[in-house]
Motif scaffolding. Sequence first.
Motif, mmCIF file in Angstrom:
data_model
loop_
_atom_site.group_PDB
_atom_site.id
_atom_site.type_symbol
_atom_site.label_atom_id
_atom_site.label_comp_id
_atom_site.label_asym_id
_atom_site.label_seq_id
_atom_site.Cartn_x
_atom_site.Cartn_y
_atom_site.Cartn_z
ATOM 1 N N TRP A 22 0.551 -1.062 0.261
ATOM 2 C CA TRP A 22 -0.020 -0.002 -0.023
ATOM 3 C C TRP A 22 0.676 1.616 0.134
ATOM 4 C CZ3 TRP A 22 -4.786 -0.303 -1.341
ATOM 5 C CH2 TRP A 22 -5.491 -1.052 -1.219
ATOM 6 N N PRO A 28 -2.407 4.724 1.536
ATOM 7 C CA PRO A 28 -3.602 5.353 1.895
ATOM 8 C C PRO A 28 -4.067 4.458 2.859
ATOM 9 C CG PRO A 28 -4.044 4.043 0.607
ATOM 10 C CD PRO A 28 -2.627 4.217 0.462
ATOM 11 N N LEU A 31 -10.213 3.550 1.949
ATOM 12 C CA LEU A 31 -11.010 3.036 0.694
ATOM 13 C C LEU A 31 -12.198 3.727 0.776
ATOM 14 C CD1 LEU A 31 -10.422 -0.286 -0.252
ATOM 15 C CD2 LEU A 31 -8.567 1.742 -0.647
ATOM 16 N N GLY A 45 -8.064 6.017 -2.698
ATOM 17 C CA GLY A 45 -7.809 5.505 -1.632
ATOM 18 C C GLY A 45 -7.451 6.529 -0.746
ATOM 19 N N ARG A 53 -5.163 9.663 -2.730
ATOM 20 C CA ARG A 53 -4.056 9.054 -2.890
ATOM 21 C C ARG A 53 -4.293 8.252 -4.038
ATOM 22 N NH1 ARG A 53 -1.747 11.750 0.764
ATOM 23 N NH2 ARG A 53 -0.984 11.534 2.359
ATOM 24 N N ALA A 67 -9.601 -4.738 2.296
ATOM 25 C CA ALA A 67 -8.792 -4.264 1.319
ATOM 26 C C ALA A 67 -7.490 -5.117 1.748
ATOM 27 C CB ALA A 67 -8.477 -3.010 2.290
ATOM 28 N N PRO A 72 -1.474 -4.200 -2.585
ATOM 29 C CA PRO A 72 -2.281 -2.931 -2.763
ATOM 30 C C PRO A 72 -3.274 -3.595 -3.308
ATOM 31 C CG PRO A 72 -0.602 -2.958 -3.891
ATOM 32 C CD PRO A 72 -0.533 -4.004 -3.527
ATOM 33 N N CYS A 90 -4.578 -2.091 -6.845
ATOM 34 C CA CYS A 90 -5.326 -0.402 -6.986
ATOM 35 C C CYS A 90 -3.920 0.104 -7.422
ATOM 36 C CB CYS A 90 -5.290 -0.234 -5.516
ATOM 37 S SG CYS A 90 -6.682 -1.240 -4.733
ATOM 38 N N LEU A 360 -8.318 1.166 6.147
ATOM 39 C CA LEU A 360 -6.954 0.003 6.073
ATOM 40 C C LEU A 360 -6.615 -0.083 7.037
ATOM 41 C CD1 LEU A 360 -5.674 1.036 2.992
ATOM 42 C CD2 LEU A 360 -6.513 -0.590 2.676
#
Lengths: 361, 353
Positions: A22, A28, A31, A45, A53, A67, A72, A90, A360
């Motif tokens: 991530w 981030p 989400l 994010g 982000r 997540a 990611p 992502c 997250l």
Amino acid sequence: MTSRRGFLAGLLAAGLAPAPSWADLGGPAFLAAARSPAGRYLLAGLSETGAIRFTCPLPGRGHAAAAHPTRPEAVAFARRPGRFADVIDCRDGTPLARLEPPQGVHFYGHGLFSADGTRLFTTENDYESGGGMIGVWQVSQGYRRIGSFKSGGIGPHDMLLRQTPGSVQLAVANGGIETHPDSGRAKLNLPEMRPNLSLLSLEGQVLDVMELDRDLHLNSIRHLALSAQGVLGFAMQWQGDLGDDVPLLGLYQPGSAPQLLGEDDPRTRNLRGYGGSVAFDPEGQTLAVTSPRGGVVQVMEVGTGHILHEHALPDVCGLATAKSGLIASTGLGLIAGLADAEAKPLHHHDLAWDNHLVRLR
Amino acid sequence: MPCRQLIAPPSFVFWKASDLKHTVFALAAAVSLCANVARADMVDEILDDQILPAMQALAESGQDLADVAKTICRPGASPLRDAYAQAFDDWIRVSHLRFGPTETDNRAFALAFWPDSRGKTPKTLATHLREADPALLTPQRFAQSSIAGRGFYALEFMYFDQDFTSAKPHEYRCALTAAMARDIATNATAIHQEWQDSYANQMRTASGRYQNKTEVKQELYKSLNTGLQMLADMRLGRPLGSFDKPRPKRAEAWRSGRSQHHIVLALQALQPLAIALADGDQDLTVQLEAAFQKPILRAQRLEDPRLKGVADPAKRFRIEALQQEVNDLRALIESDLGPSLGVLAGFNSLDGD
């Protein structure tokens, strides 16, 4: 002389390439799914203060996302009756896998990863029997379905992981409402519905079941939060007549009786019978609920059950624990920080934020 | 206001002196300028012509009710009934304006605790009468007491429900109703005061709670929807129940025979708000007027003050038709008025899961 490409290939071969994480996406904190002004759907994010982000495209309107704890990767669930969920890289929106439940089963829009990221759990409807299910997927094998077990009730919706010393449980909000894809979102069993909050082992063993009093059997338990102290917060959606005076927020510490919040305060009516998302503040002293129908967020005190603050935010739904206080998102593009009596606008994005903000780990 | 100056008679006289072409051009210019200027003034117009006078009326009739209730106790006495009816009417006319001053200190709930699905109002009042605690009747203590025992709907029990109209002890009942009326006056005055002192200005200048003018308009638009939703889902929907299970005793203020009357009052209060929000859009104004006129006429012709007809298959369909017309009105407002104010159908509020 080693070429750059050769060097990288060598690293990969040796398994030394830094695994994607991530952090590659700016680390981030949340989400959220959204709709763009052009009508496209995306997953974003957000930073701790709601700055974007990253964004990556989604194939259609989602409900909630799960997540992966380190990589990611996010699983975006289709709205009910969900026939699929897409695992997305992502970093660029690349679809990594499409999850499809077995014949006769559909997703209910929420899911989560085990803490080590090896397994994904999904809430599901076995619609011929009407029973709620939890699907289990093996992440390392391209999200292969490896099993399922009963959710402990009908209509499981939100679900979270609750870790206590020596044990890890799935807390499942069994909303109690039976639906069948042949009849859309029609509710098939209201007179008999019995929602509950179930605690299951990761293998599906029922450890605990909490039901409210019979006179609240029309109050569908749908969304969950977990406090720093391990207390579960739950938000409900009233299926009885509009205008009935009912609590929509509660607390449950397994082993004790559930506690309802905001009871006897007329402002609970401002929620219009509909709790959208629920979250604790970081200290676990307050539990808040959003109502997009009422356009309000209400913050209630865990100790007394009193409503401490009410914030008017049109079309608000997403809500999550932030570093200090709470963060909320609206269908009008606003991200707001909630601390004490103040709702402070943090960002106004040209996006319609969808139902949930997912923290997250 | 430039708009009013432009269309004032002297301007017309001046322009009429020139040739027809110029007149037409000038009129067109005046109309288009007017449309622009009117947009800027929409909020002022709603405040000055609707909200502030209506809040003042409520404060005055609330005070009048308190004055009358202090000296007259007999529930059937006509000055008392008239004062109660006037103040309650004035509340219904503003009951959709649920933001800002009405929400401070739960004032609106203290004026109007309805619907009461758990029967808290009669329970609270019975407790008050049983305990007959004189200390409860001081303004401060009464303002802290359960909201279910305060306001117009609680007073309706005291004035119109046989269990309460002659409840003992007589002295305490009189003092309690006087305290309830005084509490209504206090809240109505406080709401009006806050509107006058600060809230109207916040809306005019889009400050405080509002980031910009659009948010102010959206607040007003939301109150229009709140009013229509209350009408369709509560005032009509709750007594209608289902065909197999109508709920006439859930009609609003049926004890005083005001259920039908409130529907008419609410529609008549919402119509000018909707028209003002249409902001000079002629087509939309005509459509809105027609869409309000239908349910207003139907509501006036119901001849069913308590909505008892919900339980009579021969009459029920008329109340259902009224509810449908209110829902048609909501649909028109959502599809045609909302977008012009920058309000899209709720992304989340209409989704639900």
